[in-house]
Design a protein around this motif. Structure first.
Motif, PDB file in Angstrom:
ATOM      1  N   TRP A  94       1.388   8.402  -2.155  1.00 38.02           N
ATOM      2  CA  TRP A  94       0.994   9.808  -2.300  1.00 38.02           C
ATOM      3  C   TRP A  94      -0.276  10.121  -1.490  1.00 38.02           C
ATOM      4  CZ3 TRP A  94      -3.840   9.907  -4.534  1.00 38.02           C
ATOM      5  CH2 TRP A  94      -4.233   8.751  -5.209  1.00 38.02           C
ATOM      6  N   VAL A  95      -0.991   9.072  -1.062  1.00 38.70           N
ATOM      7  CA  VAL A  95      -2.161   9.285  -0.212  1.00 38.70           C
ATOM      8  C   VAL A  95      -1.687   9.468   1.233  1.00 38.70           C
ATOM      9  CG1 VAL A  95      -4.327   8.282   0.625  1.00 38.70           C
ATOM     10  CG2 VAL A  95      -3.574   7.859  -1.728  1.00 38.70           C
ATOM     11  N   PRO A  96      -2.135  10.513   1.923  1.00 37.43           N
ATOM     12  CA  PRO A  96      -1.630  10.770   3.292  1.00 37.43           C
ATOM     13  C   PRO A  96      -1.808   9.594   4.240  1.00 37.43           C
ATOM     14  CG  PRO A  96      -2.868  12.658   2.484  1.00 37.43           C
ATOM     15  CD  PRO A  96      -3.047  11.576   1.470  1.00 37.43           C
ATOM     16  N   PHE A  97      -2.845   8.784   4.037  1.00 29.21           N
ATOM     17  CA  PHE A  97      -3.086   7.670   4.966  1.00 29.21           C
ATOM     18  C   PHE A  97      -2.049   6.557   4.827  1.00 29.21           C
ATOM     19  CE2 PHE A  97      -7.365   9.495   4.217  1.00 29.21           C
ATOM     20  CZ  PHE A  97      -7.614   9.913   5.516  1.00 29.21           C
ATOM     21  N   PHE A  98      -1.325   6.506   3.667  1.00 25.91           N
ATOM     22  CA  PHE A  98      -0.320   5.470   3.453  1.00 25.91           C
ATOM     23  C   PHE A  98       1.050   6.089   3.194  1.00 25.91           C
ATOM     24  CE2 PHE A  98      -4.312   3.795   1.341  1.00 25.91           C
ATOM     25  CZ  PHE A  98      -4.731   3.075   2.452  1.00 25.91           C
ATOM     26  N   SER A  99       1.304   7.256   3.710  1.00 27.53           N
ATOM     27  CA  SER A  99       2.523   7.999   3.369  1.00 27.53           C
ATOM     28  C   SER A  99       3.769   7.464   4.060  1.00 27.53           C
ATOM     29  CB  SER A  99       2.340   9.478   3.726  1.00 27.53           C
ATOM     30  OG  SER A  99       2.049   9.613   5.109  1.00 27.53           O
ATOM     31  N   LEU A 159       0.835  -1.205   0.000  1.00 24.83           N
ATOM     32  CA  LEU A 159       0.000   0.000   0.000  1.00 24.83           C
ATOM     33  C   LEU A 159       0.867   1.251   0.000  1.00 24.83           C
ATOM     34  CD1 LEU A 159      -2.773  -1.072   2.548  1.00 24.83           C
ATOM     35  CD2 LEU A 159      -3.038  -0.726   0.087  1.00 24.83           C
ATOM     36  N   HIS A 160       1.956   1.225   0.768  1.00 23.72           N
ATOM     37  CA  HIS A 160       2.840   2.405   0.831  1.00 23.72           C
ATOM     38  C   HIS A 160       3.550   2.631  -0.500  1.00 23.72           C
ATOM     39  CE1 HIS A 160       5.740   5.310   2.094  1.00 23.72           C
ATOM     40  NE2 HIS A 160       6.759   4.476   1.938  1.00 23.72           N
ATOM     41  N   SER A 161       4.043   1.546  -1.129  1.00 26.32           N
ATOM     42  CA  SER A 161       4.760   1.714  -2.400  1.00 26.32           C
ATOM     43  C   SER A 161       3.820   2.090  -3.542  1.00 26.32           C
ATOM     44  CB  SER A 161       5.497   0.417  -2.738  1.00 26.32           C
ATOM     45  OG  SER A 161       4.580  -0.659  -2.854  1.00 26.32           O
ATOM     46  N   THR A 162       2.543   1.674  -3.460  1.00 24.01           N
ATOM     47  CA  THR A 162       1.581   1.944  -4.545  1.00 24.01           C
ATOM     48  C   THR A 162       0.837   3.249  -4.330  1.00 24.01           C
ATOM     49  OG1 THR A 162       1.271  -0.453  -4.751  1.00 24.01           O
ATOM     50  CG2 THR A 162      -0.340   0.970  -5.860  1.00 24.01           C
ATOM     51  N   PHE A 163       0.399   3.466  -3.105  1.00 28.08           N
ATOM     52  CA  PHE A 163      -0.424   4.650  -2.807  1.00 28.08           C
ATOM     53  C   PHE A 163       0.266   5.580  -1.800  1.00 28.08           C
ATOM     54  CE2 PHE A 163      -3.344   1.092  -3.729  1.00 28.08           C
ATOM     55  CZ  PHE A 163      -3.977   1.597  -4.853  1.00 28.08           C
ATOM     56  N   ASN A 223       5.681  10.517  20.002  1.00 23.13           N
ATOM     57  CA  ASN A 223       5.029  11.796  20.260  1.00 23.13           C
ATOM     58  C   ASN A 223       4.933  12.611  18.971  1.00 23.13           C
ATOM     59  OD1 ASN A 223       3.847  13.171  22.458  1.00 23.13           O
ATOM     60  ND2 ASN A 223       5.466  14.721  22.353  1.00 23.13           N
ATOM     61  N   GLN A 224       4.094  12.143  18.044  1.00 22.57           N
ATOM     62  CA  GLN A 224       3.957  12.857  16.781  1.00 22.57           C
ATOM     63  C   GLN A 224       2.504  12.785  16.303  1.00 22.57           C
ATOM     64  OE1 GLN A 224       5.822  11.028  13.391  1.00 22.57           O
ATOM     65  NE2 GLN A 224       5.393   8.949  14.081  1.00 22.57           N
ATOM     66  N   ILE A 225       2.157  13.693  15.404  1.00 24.49           N
ATOM     67  CA  ILE A 225       0.820  13.724  14.810  1.00 24.49           C
ATOM     68  C   ILE A 225       0.964  13.394  13.330  1.00 24.49           C
ATOM     69  CG2 ILE A 225      -1.189  15.158  14.289  1.00 24.49           C
ATOM     70  CD1 ILE A 225      -0.552  16.818  16.739  1.00 24.49           C
ATOM     71  N   SER A 226       0.304  12.336  12.879  1.00 26.25           N
ATOM     72  CA  SER A 226       0.389  11.928  11.482  1.00 26.25           C
ATOM     73  C   SER A 226      -0.927  11.316  11.045  1.00 26.25           C
ATOM     74  CB  SER A 226       1.527  10.914  11.304  1.00 26.25           C
ATOM     75  OG  SER A 226       1.539  10.406   9.974  1.00 26.25           O
ATOM     76  N   LEU A 227      -1.298  11.590   9.785  1.00 26.30           N
ATOM     77  CA  LEU A 227      -2.496  10.962   9.221  1.00 26.30           C
ATOM     78  C   LEU A 227      -2.239   9.531   8.780  1.00 26.30           C
ATOM     79  CD1 LEU A 227      -4.322  13.611   6.973  1.00 26.30           C
ATOM     80  CD2 LEU A 227      -5.260  12.351   8.926  1.00 26.30           C
ATOM     81  N   SER A 228      -0.952   9.188   8.577  1.00 32.03           N
ATOM     82  CA  SER A 228      -0.626   7.853   8.102  1.00 32.03           C
ATOM     83  C   SER A 228      -1.040   6.797   9.127  1.00 32.03           C
ATOM     84  CB  SER A 228       0.875   7.745   7.829  1.00 32.03           C
ATOM     85  OG  SER A 228       1.209   6.420   7.490  1.00 32.03           O
ATOM     86  N   VAL A 229      -1.768   5.783   8.671  1.00 32.85           N
ATOM     87  CA  VAL A 229      -2.207   4.729   9.573  1.00 32.85           C
ATOM     88  C   VAL A 229      -1.071   3.770   9.910  1.00 32.85           C
ATOM     89  CG1 VAL A 229      -4.592   4.818   8.781  1.00 32.85           C
ATOM     90  CG2 VAL A 229      -2.974   3.306   7.625  1.00 32.85           C
ATOM     91  N   PHE A 230       0.050   3.880   9.198  1.00 35.30           N
ATOM     92  CA  PHE A 230       1.181   3.002   9.476  1.00 35.30           C
ATOM     93  C   PHE A 230       2.228   3.661  10.373  1.00 35.30           C
ATOM     94  CE2 PHE A 230       0.052   1.473   5.022  1.00 35.30           C
ATOM     95  CZ  PHE A 230      -0.824   0.529   5.515  1.00 35.30           C
TER      96      PHE A 230
END
Length: 323
Positions: free
Chosen positions: A164-169, A158-162, A260-267
């Motif tokens: 560019w999507v913030p959820f898989f960045s 998912l990370h290598s394919t998508f 201690n960080q804020i990220s949209l990435s689910v990974f």
């Protein structure tokens, strides 16, 4: 010669019998006992808030509202902010609600709408309820040794394919938001499924029969009649499941990554308020303990607001649907 009494006359006599002194005493005692336990619960909650708030008061007066909006947690520098933990708590609970809510409501539909034989329904219902009995630390170990190795190759794809999507960045290097949310969704599944089943079962049978009488198919009756009618109870189940997810501690401390960080990435690794409290309290000095009590007050406030909203919704809408 035996004396025969008309059963109907005997039943009518028992129904019209005035309550005895024992019945009145039992009812009065039960009423006072219920009232006493209700006030005891309110008093206990007030005492908990008073004790935690009292110990958090020095930190509240020193850091104020800035404590909720900053991201630094540095014990040596005396700088504390819990914005990443608030984000991680709400984000992980929201992701868990998406997975757990979808599967919980789906299970409730299949168990209550005659898709399965009664024996299979009973087995499935008991298996779902057994999930609530598993200790959270076991869920954490299962997540580390089973879920993360399985999820890592999927996350890499998912990370290598998508990417560019913030959820898989970001890639999944180990503990992170995704395994934490998956485990959390399994933990709230019994709550969502059980209350949703009660809501669907409380819909009058005539409502479903009327839908079939109008010529609807089974799925049309479920999606257009049963679910909207039971929506109040189902929404209450989702709110209570969300409240359950907010307070989970041990599994999150083992799986979320404690970053201690804020990220949209689910990974990406993250942190939650409950995990922060569990991991820092054993070694906290007096000053840090007051700060952690401040964080506990924030978690308590968030959890109370969600549970009060859920209870009010169930009370207003009724467990089976709209009033």
């Amino acid at each position: 010669m035996p004396h025969h009494t008309d059963p109907n006359t005997a039943e009518a006599g028992s129904l019209s019998r005035p309550p005895s002194k024992g019945d009145i005493l039992f009812d009065t005692s039960f009423r006072w006992m219920t009232l006493a336990f209700t006030w005891a619960t309110i008093f206990l909650l007030g005492y908990i808030v008073f004790k935690i708030g009292g110990q958090a008061l020095p930190a509240i007066s020193q850091y104020g509202f800035k404590f909720l909006t900053t991201t630094t947690w540095d014990v040596n520098a005396g700088q504390f902010g819990i914005l990443p933990e608030i984000w991680g708590t709400l984000y992980s609970s929201f992701l868990a609600l998406i997975f757990g809510g979808f599967f919980g409501v789906s299970i409730a539909i299949f168990v209550t709408q005659d898709f399965l034989p009664k024996s299979v329904e009973l087995v499935l219902k008991n298996l779902i309820e057994l999930l609530a009995a598993i200790p959270s630390v076991v869920y954490g170990l299962w997540g580390i040794y089973v879920l993360i190795p399985i999820a890592r190759p999927v996350a890499e794809v998912l990370h290598s394919t998508f990417g560019w999507v913030p959820f898989f960045s970001t890639s999944l290097s180990g503990p992170g938001m995704f395994p934490a949310a998956i485990v959390l969704s399994i933990m709230i599944l019994p709550t969502v499924a059980a209350i949703s089943q009660d809501a669907l079962r409380s819909v009058p049978l005539k409502t479903k029969e009327a839908a079939f009488g109008m010529g609807t198919t089974r799925w049309e009756a479920i999606l257009r009649v049963m679910l909207p009618t039971a929506s109040g109870g189902i929404f209450g189940a989702l709110v209570l499941g969300f409240g359950r997810a907010l307070g989970e501690t041990m599994a999150l401390a083992m799986l979320v990554g404690n970053s201690n960080q804020i990220s949209l990435s689910v990974f990406a690794p993250a942190n939650t308020l409950a995990a922060l409290l569990a991991l820092n309290f054993p070694e906290a000095g007096p000053h840090e303990a007051a700060v952690l009590m401040y964080a506990a007050c924030v978690l308590l406030l968030i959890t109370l607001l969600v549970n009060i909203a859920g209870a009010a919704l169930i009370s207003f809408m009724g467990p089976g649907g709209r009033k």
